[in-house]
Design an enzyme around this catalytic site. Structure first.
Site, PDB file in Angstrom:
ATOM      1  CG  ASP A 105     -34.101 -15.949  -6.268  1.00  0.00           C
ATOM      2  OD1 ASP A 105     -33.030 -16.665  -6.210  1.00  0.00           O
ATOM      3  OD2 ASP A 105     -33.543 -14.714  -6.699  1.00  0.00           O
ATOM      4  N   GLY A 121     -24.456 -16.990  -6.684  1.00  0.00           N
ATOM      5  CA  GLY A 121     -23.624 -16.574  -7.826  1.00  0.00           C
ATOM      6  C   GLY A 121     -23.802 -17.381  -9.008  1.00  0.00           C
ATOM      7  N   GLY A 134     -28.929 -19.519  -1.387  1.00  0.00           N
ATOM      8  CA  GLY A 134     -27.771 -20.149  -1.955  1.00  0.00           C
ATOM      9  C   GLY A 134     -27.609 -21.480  -1.126  1.00  0.00           C
ATOM     10  N   GLY A 155     -26.444 -17.789 -10.747  1.00  0.00           N
ATOM     11  CA  GLY A 155     -27.551 -17.257 -11.617  1.00  0.00           C
ATOM     12  C   GLY A 155     -28.955 -17.711 -11.267  1.00  0.00           C
ATOM     13  CE  LYS A 156     -29.778 -18.882  -5.362  1.00  0.00           C
ATOM     14  NZ  LYS A 156     -28.240 -18.920  -5.560  1.00  0.00           N
ATOM     15  CB  SER A 157     -31.113 -13.171  -8.647  1.00  0.00           C
ATOM     16  OG  SER A 157     -31.030 -13.635  -7.278  1.00  0.00           O
ATOM     17  CE1 TYR A 158     -28.799 -12.391 -17.109  1.00  0.00           C
ATOM     18  CE2 TYR A 158     -29.196 -14.818 -17.360  1.00  0.00           C
ATOM     19  CZ  TYR A 158     -29.106 -13.316 -18.015  1.00  0.00           C
ATOM     20  OH  TYR A 158     -28.895 -13.399 -19.268  1.00  0.00           O
TER      21      TYR A 158
HETATM   22  P1  ADP Z   1     -27.535 -15.806  -7.508  1.00  0.00           P
HETATM   23  O1  ADP Z   1     -28.878 -15.314  -7.341  1.00  0.00           O
HETATM   24  O2  ADP Z   1     -27.417 -17.230  -7.664  1.00  0.00           O
HETATM   25  O3  ADP Z   1     -26.578 -15.552  -6.566  1.00  0.00           O
HETATM   26  P2  ADP Z   1     -27.061 -14.292  -9.864  1.00  0.00           P
HETATM   27  O4  ADP Z   1     -28.279 -14.492 -10.548  1.00  0.00           O
HETATM   28  O5  ADP Z   1     -27.010 -12.922  -8.949  1.00  0.00           O
HETATM   29  O6  ADP Z   1     -26.609 -15.491  -8.813  1.00  0.00           O
HETATM   30  O7  ADP Z   1     -25.861 -14.080 -10.776  1.00  0.00           O
HETATM   31  C1  ADP Z   1     -24.546 -13.760 -10.439  1.00  0.00           C
HETATM   32  C2  ADP Z   1     -24.187 -12.632 -11.537  1.00  0.00           C
HETATM   33  O8  ADP Z   1     -23.924 -13.549 -12.685  1.00  0.00           O
HETATM   34  C3  ADP Z   1     -24.912 -11.726 -11.808  1.00  0.00           C
HETATM   35  O9  ADP Z   1     -24.288 -10.537 -12.197  1.00  0.00           O
HETATM   36  C4  ADP Z   1     -25.609 -12.143 -12.881  1.00  0.00           C
HETATM   37  O10 ADP Z   1     -25.922 -10.918 -13.964  1.00  0.00           O
HETATM   38  C5  ADP Z   1     -24.636 -13.155 -13.743  1.00  0.00           C
HETATM   39  N1  ADP Z   1     -25.251 -14.172 -14.415  1.00  0.00           N
HETATM   40  C6  ADP Z   1     -25.764 -15.177 -13.934  1.00  0.00           C
HETATM   41  N2  ADP Z   1     -26.402 -16.182 -14.800  1.00  0.00           N
HETATM   42  C7  ADP Z   1     -26.102 -15.400 -16.149  1.00  0.00           C
HETATM   43  C8  ADP Z   1     -26.099 -15.856 -17.340  1.00  0.00           C
HETATM   44  N3  ADP Z   1     -26.838 -17.134 -17.560  1.00  0.00           N
HETATM   45  N4  ADP Z   1     -25.830 -15.055 -18.317  1.00  0.00           N
HETATM   46  C9  ADP Z   1     -25.413 -13.801 -17.984  1.00  0.00           C
HETATM   47  N5  ADP Z   1     -24.996 -13.558 -16.937  1.00  0.00           N
HETATM   48  C10 ADP Z   1     -25.488 -14.278 -15.852  1.00  0.00           C
HETATM   49 MG    MG Z   2     -29.657 -14.090  -6.006  1.00  0.00          MG
END
Ligand code: ADP
Ligand code: MG
Length: 370
Positions: free
Chosen positions: A252, A105, A255, A107-110
């Site tokens: 990616d 959560g 967690g 922001g890795k995938s983002y």
């Molecule tokens: P992870 O892959 O690390 O589990 P995600 O990339 O899925 O986390 O991010 C979790 C949520 O936060 C998603 O809804 C994503 O769109 C949002 N998010 C993450 N990083 C950012 C950012 N830099 N700006 C805006 N939204 C973000």
């Molecule tokens: Mg992810």
């Protein structure tokens, strides 16, 4: 040549954190990131052994928590800063590896894939690759061949995310080629001619990724995903035909949180254990490489025999040629800005801090005899 870059990126507060009335505890200035421990009273002395703030220096600290802030860093800027570097290396014939590390959560995938209309590094790197290819093709500078593969490491097993429907195996073997390094046996490779081809494959692969609900985040992914671009350039202009092959691994990671932090039990716990095994080994590999590079820069130190434990996990074995010698490595550590995640965020900042010292000496993968 120093070729490891470490960046930290902080995302905006999410709904859950806002609902918990969480406090913002991350600040960034230039390339420094500071975290505040609200449990330590202001003005506390070092006597207690606990400081209220800790500051870390990285190559980049990306403030992505508030789009209204003048120091806000958007997807495009992350690409320009890091992605362009990857593309440059690939065209010069180096391998490159980008990995995103952090709590579920964070922001890795983002950062790697992005959202619809807000593309992350992988789509931008692919787009950039093809626009450069078409430029160079028009000028008759070289001919190009691009193949992609997409795999997932789940429970220390390798799954092809782009396998044909008929293929049954989802436990592929890793082998090591004496010259080309580790590879996944029978992994499908897909020839791509343009960005649309890549986009289709990316979408298909993302749908295939194993996701399981955990206490932390229902869409959290418990696997490591590696998107690989195999890029071959054939030059005509010299007397001898010459082919350069580069690999770009875009990773990616799963967690980084401890299994117990999510209330995981049973199967989940086992997964957690294995995921941590890969991440712990990645940390050990990085730290061993940091030791080696410090020896190399210090003429007074005796040549130490440092063992780099690549083989201790599937992830590090596969990334072996992207984490030492012949490669450029970029690590992006993603963090939450909220006090409720203090422990995990601090551990991510420390993990990223360990990665800073690696200095690789990239060599070009050129074979003049093909
Ligand atoms: P992870 O892959 O690390 O589990 P995600 O990339 O899925 O986390 O991010 C979790 C949520 O936060 C998603 O809804 C994503 O769109 C949002 N998010 C993450 N990083 C950012 C950012 N830099 N700006 C805006 N939204 C973000
Ligand atoms: Mg992810």
């Amino acid at each position: 040549m120093a070729s490891v870059k470490v960046a930290v990126r902080v995302r905006p507060m999410n709904r859950r954190e806002k609902d918990l009335n969480a406090k913002f505890i991350i600040s960034m200035e230039k390339n420094k990131t500071t975290i505040t421990n609200l449990k330590v009273p202001e003005g506390a002395t070092g006597d207690t052994g606990r400081e209220r703030t800790k500051t870390f220096t990285y190559d980049f600290s990306y403030f992505s928590a508030d789009s209204k802030s003048p120091s806000f860093v958007c997807q495009e800027m992350v690409f320009k800063n890091l992605g362009m570097d990857v593309l440059k290396s690939a065209f010069e014939g180096y391998n490159a590896c980008v990995f995103a590390y952090g709590q579920t959560g964070s922001g890795k995938s983002y950062t790697m894939m992005g959202n619809a209309g807000d593309a992350g590094l992988i789509p931008r790197i692919c787009e950039g690759l093809f626009s450069k290819i078409s430029e160079k093709t028009k000028r008759n500078e070289a001919s190009f061949r691009t193949e992609v593969s997409y795999l997932e490491i789940y429970n220390e097993r390798v799954r092809d995310l782009l396998r044909r429907k008929s293929s049954k195996t989802n436990n592929l073997r890793i082998r090591e080629h004496p010259k080309e390094g580790p590879y996944v046996e029978d992994l499908s490779k897909h020839l791509v001619q343009n960005y649309t081809d890549v986009e289709e494959l990316m979408e298909a692969g993302n749908i295939n990724r194993t996701t399981a609900a955990t206490g932390m985040n229902d869409v959290s992914s418990r696997s490591h995903a590696i998107f690989t671009i195999n890029f071959t350039q054939a030059q005509f202009d010299s007397e001898m035909p010459c082919e350069t092959v580069s690999k770009i691994h875009l990773v990616d990671l799963a967690g980084s949180e401890r299994a117990d932090a999510t209330g995981a039990t049973g199967v989940r716990l086992k997964e957690g254990g294995n995921i941590n095994k890969s991440l712990v080994t990645l940390g050990n590999v990085i730290s061993a490489l940091a030791d080696l590079s410090q020896d190399a820069t210090n003429p007074l130190s005796k040549k130490k025999q440092v063992f780099v434990p690549y083989r201790d996990s599937v992830l590090t074995w596969l990334l072996k040629d992207s984490l030492g010698g012949n490669s450029k490595t970029i690590m992006i550590a993603t963090i939450s800005p909220a006090d409720v995640n203090y422990g995990e965020t601090l551990s991510t900042l420390r993990y990223a801090n360990r990665a800073k010292n690696i200095i690789n000496k990239p060599t070009i993968n050129e074979d003049p005899n093909v």
